[in-house]
Design a protein around this motif. Structure first.
Motif, PDB file in Angstrom:
ATOM      1  N   ILE A 253       0.787  -1.231  -0.019  1.00 17.81           N
ATOM      2  CA  ILE A 253      -0.076   0.085   0.023  1.00 17.81           C
ATOM      3  C   ILE A 253       0.869   1.203  -0.112  1.00 17.81           C
ATOM      4  O   ILE A 253       0.653   2.188  -0.956  1.00 17.81           O
ATOM      5  N   LEU A 254       1.814   1.243   0.980  1.00 18.38           N
ATOM      6  CA  LEU A 254       2.802   2.462   1.137  1.00 18.38           C
ATOM      7  C   LEU A 254       3.696   2.543  -0.350  1.00 18.38           C
ATOM      8  O   LEU A 254       3.654   3.628  -0.758  1.00 18.38           O
ATOM      9  N   HIS A 255       3.889   1.491  -0.962  1.00 15.46           N
ATOM     10  CA  HIS A 255       4.762   1.665  -2.149  1.00 15.46           C
ATOM     11  C   HIS A 255       3.830   2.427  -3.423  1.00 15.46           C
ATOM     12  O   HIS A 255       4.265   3.330  -4.222  1.00 15.46           O
ATOM     13  N   GLY A 256       2.643   2.187  -3.364  1.00 16.46           N
ATOM     14  CA  GLY A 256       1.649   2.999  -3.993  1.00 16.46           C
ATOM     15  C   GLY A 256       1.613   4.557  -3.905  1.00 16.46           C
ATOM     16  O   GLY A 256       1.395   5.553  -4.650  1.00 16.46           O
ATOM     17  N   PHE A 257       1.441   4.805  -2.564  1.00 18.96           N
ATOM     18  CA  PHE A 257       1.630   5.925  -1.991  1.00 18.96           C
ATOM     19  C   PHE A 257       2.809   6.915  -2.320  1.00 18.96           C
ATOM     20  O   PHE A 257       2.930   7.995  -2.865  1.00 18.96           O
ATOM     21  N   TRP A 258       4.275   6.149  -2.382  1.00 18.03           N
ATOM     22  CA  TRP A 258       5.351   6.865  -2.621  1.00 18.03           C
ATOM     23  C   TRP A 258       5.164   7.137  -4.318  1.00 18.03           C
ATOM     24  O   TRP A 258       5.858   8.228  -4.650  1.00 18.03           O
ATOM     25  N   LEU A 259       4.654   6.125  -4.930  1.00 16.62           N
ATOM     26  CA  LEU A 259       4.615   6.581  -6.314  1.00 16.62           C
ATOM     27  C   LEU A 259       3.803   7.791  -6.662  1.00 16.62           C
ATOM     28  O   LEU A 259       4.275   8.480  -7.687  1.00 16.62           O
ATOM     29  N   LEU A 260       2.669   7.934  -5.897  1.00 19.97           N
ATOM     30  CA  LEU A 260       1.869   8.984  -6.235  1.00 19.97           C
ATOM     31  C   LEU A 260       2.709  10.381  -5.833  1.00 19.97           C
ATOM     32  O   LEU A 260       2.524  11.332  -6.367  1.00 19.97           O
ATOM     33  N   LEU A 261       3.419  10.340  -4.557  1.00 23.03           N
ATOM     34  CA  LEU A 261       4.132  11.363  -4.224  1.00 23.03           C
ATOM     35  C   LEU A 261       5.167  11.862  -5.129  1.00 23.03           C
ATOM     36  O   LEU A 261       5.409  12.973  -5.349  1.00 23.03           O
ATOM     37  N   PHE A 262       5.745  10.942  -5.632  1.00 27.11           N
ATOM     38  CA  PHE A 262       6.909  11.014  -6.645  1.00 27.11           C
ATOM     39  C   PHE A 262       6.124  11.728  -7.791  1.00 27.11           C
ATOM     40  O   PHE A 262       7.104  12.783  -8.197  1.00 27.11           O
ATOM     41  N   VAL A 263       5.442  11.394  -8.549  1.00 26.53           N
ATOM     42  CA  VAL A 263       5.045  11.931  -9.651  1.00 26.53           C
ATOM     43  C   VAL A 263       4.142  13.249  -9.409  1.00 26.53           C
ATOM     44  O   VAL A 263       4.202  13.909 -10.532  1.00 26.53           O
TER      45      VAL A 263
END
Length: 512
Positions: free
Chosen positions: A341-351
């Motif tokens: 779940i957190l990996h998806g959040f980091w992707l969103l934050l990065f983009v």
């Protein structure tokens, strides 16, 4: 209550909680946040270049790959099914996506992915997820090998600075031009150098990097170093084009649904079946890597369908569970689904915060990442071992892979499945015929399965029996006698008796 009773009550309560967590896969109450946080960062670092690379290889805006990765984390990650498996855009689907976009246009991609998601949900609700485990491993391995070959064949063109041809024949036919471009043009030389450097870094990073640093994913190191080199030296290579995440959304219009035809329905079914198979095969592999809750296949299929349905609404790439990200998640020490779940959040934050960094990545480097992914899909050692130890299984594998390369993924997979079914039918219908000759009679004993596939062999034995001897035909130990063989035996007995032969027949208890 006595102290012993309190202790026993505590033990029983703990055991019940542990069993409940293993059964449901819910986040346990134990404090695993630190381990999951660290694992999520590792998976995020692995996912970024792969999301971008898969999108670029599929011929769609790279932002759509990031969106699929985000949905794989924040949507599929929250749903029950698997606890440590990570979903996102997969290299194995690039062939399908590129073909679908080429035939139907980017606008129809959302319709196809949404439809595939709905099909997956229906398969999961109908409890058909476990049936995917019944597919012959040789067909699966052949499918992955075929995808790997197509992926490698297509991605060597961006390394040389050329556009990827549309058909397999054109890809083979253009190899001469590609080789010339790689050694004569500035863009080809630069792309070849960066691609080879990226492959060497990814291959050697885990082996030669010191212990603290080798925890960082090799693909990320390769992308960072080669992108920095390309920028510092100002190499003449093509870079990734990045736009706004919101402006890249490609939701299907109502008119797109009205344009659905037989070809699009075929694409929907193909996407659903291939994505489901890849996800559930990945689940079986990931379950062997950890001791936590095992995958519930039907629920995982529903979760994958829900994720693809959301991706379809956004017009993004289709998703599957991805073995590269999933294994990285397990090896990084993840304990619960919080890491994915957190990996998806980091992707969103990065983009959202740092999308401009993607524009520094050369397309040749992303192509090298996918060439390595294709090479891993080939699994040449496993293929060689299978061909050496089980030639019939090896034949099915090679036939599947070659047909995929020569035609397309659906035709190749169906060809492999048909070959596996025929092989199984031939092997299952083994029939033994033992004849013992005496002076005045012949005792013929049949064993195994007498099916139409063995009818020529059965008739050859019967027709060669001597007319002047009494024949005792014993079929009592035959496990299965189908209608074709039963009728053939009856006809032979009648013919033998018309020719003044003597026959005694013992039939099996059950006749098919």
């Amino acid at each position: 209550m006595p102290r012993t009773a309190f202790a026993l009550e505590g033990i029983v309560t703990t055991q019940l909680e542990d069993k409940s967590q293993r059964r449901t896969g819910r986040l346990p109450k134990a404090p695993h946040f630190g381990a999951d946080l660290a694992a999520s960062l590792v998976v995020f670092l692995v996912a970024v270049p792969l999301c971008v690379g898969v999108a670029a290889a599929s011929g769609v805006p790279v932002e759509l790959g990031i969106i699929t990765g985000i949905v794989g984390g924040l949507v599929v990650g929250l749903l029950p099914g698997s606890s440590l498996q990570v979903s996102g855009p997969a290299a194995g689907l690039t062939v399908l996506v590129a073909s679908a976009v080429s035939q139907h246009g980017l606008g129809m991609l959302g319709v196809i992915v949404l439809g595939a998601g709905v099909v997956q949900i229906l398969l999961g609700v109908s409890r058909l997820g476990t049936w995917f485990r019944a597919i012959s491993p040789s067909v699966v391995q052949g499918m992955l090998a075929g995808i790997g070959l197509v992926l490698i064949l297509g991605q060597i063109y961006p390394v040389g600075g050329l556009a990827q041809p549309d058909t397999t024949a054109e890809k083979f036919g253009g190899l001469g031009e590609l080789a010339t471009a790689m050694v004569t043009t500035p863009q080809g030389l630069a792309g070849l150098g960066l691609g080879v450097a990226a492959l060497l870094i990814m291959t050697g990073w885990k082996k030669f990097a010191p212990a603290p640093l080798n925890l960082v994913p090799g693909p990320l190191i390769a992308v960072v170093l080669t992108s920095a080199l390309a920028a510092l030296v100002a190499l003449p290579v093509q870079k990734i084009e990045v736009g706004s995440l919101l402006s890249s959304l490609n939701p299907p219009a109502l008119t797109d649904f009205g344009a659905v035809n037989a070809a699009i329905l075929g694409s929907i079914l193909t996407f659903a079946l291939i994505a489901s198979a890849e996800s559930l095969f990945s689940a079986a592999a990931v379950d062997r890597m950890h001791d936590g809750p095992k995958t519930r296949y039907n629920k995982e299929l529903v979760a994958q369908g829900a994720g693809n349905a959301v991706c379809g609404v956004f017009g993004a790439l289709p998703m599957t569970a991805v073995i590269v990200r999933s294994s990285a998640n397990v090896q990084a020490g993840a304990k619960t689904k919080l890491s994915r779940i957190l990996h998806g959040f980091w992707l969103l934050l990065f983009v959202v915060l740092l999308p401009g960094l993607l524009a520094f990545i050369p397309t040749a480097v992303l192509a090298a990442l996918l060439i390595q992914a294709g090479w891993k899909l080939l699994e040449l050692k496993a293929v060689a071992k299978l061909v050496r130890e089980h030639r019939s299984e090896g034949f099915v594998l090679v036939l599947t892979a070659v047909t995929i390369v020569a035609t397309d993924l659906l035709i190749g997979t169906l060809t492999g499945l048909a070959a596996a079914v025929i092989k199984m039918a031939i092997e299952v219908s083994r029939l033994s015929v033992n004849a013992k000759h005496a002076d005045d009679h012949v005792h013929v004993e049949l064993g195994g399965n007498a099916t139409f596939l063995r009818l020529p062999r059965l008739l050859d034995h019967l027709e060669n029996l001597p007319q002047h001897k009494h024949v005792h035909l014993d079929l009592s130990t035959v496990r299965h006698l189908d209608r074709a063989c039963h009728q053939a035996v009856d006809n032979w007995v009648a013919e033998h008796r018309r020719n003044n032969g003597s026959v005694e027949v013992a039939m099996p208890a059950k006749v098919g």
